[in-house]
Design an enzyme around this catalytic site. Sequence first.
Site, mmCIF file in Angstrom:
data_model
loop_
_atom_site.group_PDB
_atom_site.id
_atom_site.type_symbol
_atom_site.label_atom_id
_atom_site.label_comp_id
_atom_site.label_asym_id
_atom_site.label_seq_id
_atom_site.Cartn_x
_atom_site.Cartn_y
_atom_site.Cartn_z
ATOM 1 C CG HIS A 265 -1.998 0.864 1.422
ATOM 2 N ND1 HIS A 265 -2.428 1.628 0.170
ATOM 3 C CD2 HIS A 265 -2.900 1.375 2.179
ATOM 4 C CE1 HIS A 265 -3.442 2.259 0.535
ATOM 5 N NE2 HIS A 265 -3.692 2.213 1.815
ATOM 6 C CG HIS A 306 -4.116 0.575 -8.030
ATOM 7 N ND1 HIS A 306 -5.441 0.595 -7.942
ATOM 8 C CD2 HIS A 306 -3.502 1.466 -7.530
ATOM 9 C CE1 HIS A 306 -5.737 1.704 -6.883
ATOM 10 N NE2 HIS A 306 -4.845 1.959 -6.491
ATOM 11 C CG ASP A 364 2.919 4.219 -3.918
ATOM 12 O OD1 ASP A 364 1.855 3.423 -4.073
ATOM 13 O OD2 ASP A 364 3.108 5.375 -3.193
HETATM 14 C C1 SDX Z 1 -1.345 1.983 -3.536
HETATM 15 O O1 SDX Z 1 -6.166 0.685 -3.279
HETATM 16 C C2 SDX Z 1 -5.760 2.020 -3.563
HETATM 17 O O2 SDX Z 1 -6.195 2.852 -3.935
HETATM 18 C C3 SDX Z 1 -4.218 1.998 -3.089
HETATM 19 C C4 SDX Z 1 -3.696 3.199 -3.581
HETATM 20 C C5 SDX Z 1 -4.302 4.666 -2.569
HETATM 21 O O3 SDX Z 1 -3.863 5.654 -3.401
HETATM 22 O O4 SDX Z 1 -4.564 4.322 -1.606
HETATM 23 O O5 SDX Z 1 -3.768 3.705 -4.960
HETATM 24 C C6 SDX Z 1 -1.987 3.494 -3.054
HETATM 25 O O6 SDX Z 1 -1.357 1.335 -2.335
HETATM 26 C C7 SDX Z 1 -0.904 1.747 -4.776
HETATM 27 C C8 SDX Z 1 -0.374 0.254 -4.735
HETATM 28 C C9 SDX Z 1 1.080 0.306 -4.444
HETATM 29 N N1 SDX Z 1 1.549 -1.010 -4.239
HETATM 30 C C10 SDX Z 1 2.606 -1.482 -4.983
HETATM 31 O O7 SDX Z 1 3.169 -0.823 -5.942
HETATM 32 C C11 SDX Z 1 3.228 -2.824 -4.799
HETATM 33 C C12 SDX Z 1 3.257 -3.735 -6.044
HETATM 34 N N2 SDX Z 1 1.988 -4.016 -6.306
HETATM 35 C C13 SDX Z 1 1.367 -5.385 -6.061
HETATM 36 O O8 SDX Z 1 1.523 -5.599 -4.689
HETATM 37 C C14 SDX Z 1 -0.280 -5.246 -6.360
HETATM 38 O O9 SDX Z 1 -0.206 -4.923 -7.689
HETATM 39 C C15 SDX Z 1 -0.897 -4.546 -5.422
HETATM 40 C C16 SDX Z 1 -1.198 -4.833 -4.007
HETATM 41 C C17 SDX Z 1 -1.117 -3.041 -5.420
HETATM 42 C C18 SDX Z 1 -2.656 -5.237 -6.166
HETATM 43 O O10 SDX Z 1 -2.700 -6.293 -5.767
HETATM 44 P P1 SDX Z 1 -4.128 -7.114 -6.172
HETATM 45 O O11 SDX Z 1 -5.151 -6.245 -6.656
HETATM 46 O O12 SDX Z 1 -4.482 -8.112 -4.958
HETATM 47 O O13 SDX Z 1 -3.634 -7.923 -7.572
HETATM 48 P P2 SDX Z 1 -2.820 -9.145 -7.508
HETATM 49 O O14 SDX Z 1 -2.060 -9.198 -6.225
HETATM 50 O O15 SDX Z 1 -4.123 -10.225 -7.210
HETATM 51 O O16 SDX Z 1 -2.178 -9.266 -8.835
HETATM 52 C C19 SDX Z 1 -2.799 -9.868 -9.862
HETATM 53 C C20 SDX Z 1 -1.602 -10.719 -10.518
HETATM 54 C C21 SDX Z 1 -1.058 -11.753 -9.698
HETATM 55 O O17 SDX Z 1 -0.714 -12.712 -10.529
HETATM 56 P P3 SDX Z 1 -1.534 -13.964 -10.769
HETATM 57 O O18 SDX Z 1 -1.607 -14.699 -9.172
HETATM 58 O O19 SDX Z 1 -2.770 -13.601 -11.311
HETATM 59 O O20 SDX Z 1 -0.704 -15.015 -11.406
HETATM 60 O O21 SDX Z 1 -0.775 -9.768 -11.046
HETATM 61 C C22 SDX Z 1 0.385 -9.878 -10.436
HETATM 62 C C23 SDX Z 1 0.085 -10.756 -8.998
HETATM 63 O O22 SDX Z 1 1.192 -11.747 -8.895
HETATM 64 N N3 SDX Z 1 1.133 -8.752 -10.023
HETATM 65 C C24 SDX Z 1 2.326 -8.317 -10.166
HETATM 66 C C25 SDX Z 1 2.311 -7.340 -9.385
HETATM 67 N N4 SDX Z 1 1.189 -6.768 -9.151
HETATM 68 C C26 SDX Z 1 0.375 -7.692 -9.239
HETATM 69 N N5 SDX Z 1 3.454 -9.051 -10.620
HETATM 70 C C27 SDX Z 1 4.633 -8.524 -10.369
HETATM 71 N N6 SDX Z 1 4.743 -6.869 -9.898
HETATM 72 C C28 SDX Z 1 3.589 -6.577 -9.522
HETATM 73 N N7 SDX Z 1 3.659 -5.166 -8.863
#
Ligand code: SDX
Length: 429
Positions: A265, A306, A364
């Site tokens: 997050h 996201h 971010d």
């Molecule tokens: C913020 O919610 C908000 O609005 C948050 C925010 C706000 O203003 O409040 O926008 C701020 O938190 C932005 C996000 C910051 N976090 C990151 O940058 C960390 C890296 N991102 C990931 O951890 C992830 O993308 C999330 C946590 C942001 C979202 O996760 P989800 O929606 O639960 O998606 P997921 O984990 O289920 O991912 C879907 C797929 C998965 O692969 P499969 O299991 O389907 O094979 O995409 C892959 C994930 O492995 N994936 C990534 C990835 N993000 C998702 N693979 C590699 N790198 C990534 N960054």
Amino acid sequence: MSDKTAKLSLPNGEELELTVLSPTMGKDVIDVRALGKAGYFTYDPGYVSTGACESKITFIDGGKGQLLYRGYPIEQLADQSNFEEVAYLLLNGELPNKEEYEAFVAKIHNHTMVHQQMMNFFNGFRRDAHPMAIMIAVVGALSAFYHDSLDINDPQHREISAMRLIAKVPTIAAMCYRYSVGHPFVYPNNDKSLAWNFLNMMFSQPTNDWEPDPILVKAMDRIFTLHADHEQNASTSTVRLAGSSGANPFAAIASGIACLWGPAHGGANEACLNMLREIGDVSRIPEFIARAKDKSDPFRLMGFGHRVYKNFDPRAKVMRESAYEVLELLGKHDDPTFKVALELEKIALEDPYFVEKKLYPNVDFYSGVILDAIGIPTNMFTVIFALARTVGWVSQWNEMIGEPSRKIGRPRQLYTGATERDYVEISKR
Ligand code: SDX
């Protein structure tokens, strides 16, 4: 609302007709409240498809990469408004006229100082304590100073608490940094903006005259605006849940700061800059892209992906423009970290894995590059996110508390643990 319905055939043979509620923007929602009486719960870990509340504050269309604060596009607000005006908009629902704006700013700026006793809290921490740990503690401790305005059912108490939080969190944030470097705390100047004050409280010294550069102040103000609110993200949902029990707003906001700290997050900006530094050179990008795609490797590309945006995060686009401006101003246009960020974005957006999973840069991804260029230490990045998001948290909390139908949040579960059994004394185990 709407006269649409959804029909559900239940395993017990019952047919259930559920009301479908229509929004002003976005997807229809199916009201599942009747399910409980029919003997069923819904199940949606992580609330991927669950609307936990009704809100009029912020709207996101993840497919279009659209973000609106009270209907106004984030791009226009970042370009034409300022953080104090956006705070008024998020709290009150409309843009202020000149008189309303000036009165609001004066009110906010009159609450920027903290009680002198608050300084003692810092001395309990080691100088190398993570500033987010200090923020959680000190913001939560504010509730010990304002017993006169903790009746959350009193709109005036809610208003003064909102002013105090929006005005004092920037001061506390800067104090966290000053404490970590052993510099004296700097008092706010009520003739200046919150963005100007934050930079001044961070970097000015009693030994010489110094003014933050106006372009850096504008960049800081824009970063605050871009981070101010974002629908029902994890930390906002935490604030709503904590506040739903009647906990005072200072405690509720402290719970939001705690949730924001996670690298998935708000902690992603710090993690993203550390990742860009670890990559170090564009030649190493393929290695990290491969790791991000490797299911056996917990590594994820920080600043990418996201829950809602399946297109560019509009904030990332604005942030990228700001990064160019700030780095140009500071003569850091060939900043290696920025170069890695630009190349990583380009490569990732062409990679089938990221394209298929719709993983785009989020808010971010570039914020860390700007904050680093301004000279803000990496461990302060999420503190700045919390500073800005306090406006959204307070607005969402106030909206929830003001709802006549407010109920304490209490999710249910799918229980798969042991069925009932009798206790066995230790000699027989
Ligand atoms: C913020 O919610 C908000 O609005 C948050 C925010 C706000 O203003 O409040 O926008 C701020 O938190 C932005 C996000 C910051 N976090 C990151 O940058 C960390 C890296 N991102 C990931 O951890 C992830 O993308 C999330 C946590 C942001 C979202 O996760 P989800 O929606 O639960 O998606 P997921 O984990 O289920 O991912 C879907 C797929 C998965 O692969 P499969 O299991 O389907 O094979 O995409 C892959 C994930 O492995 N994936 C990534 C990835 N993000 C998702 N693979 C590699 N790198 C990534 N960054």
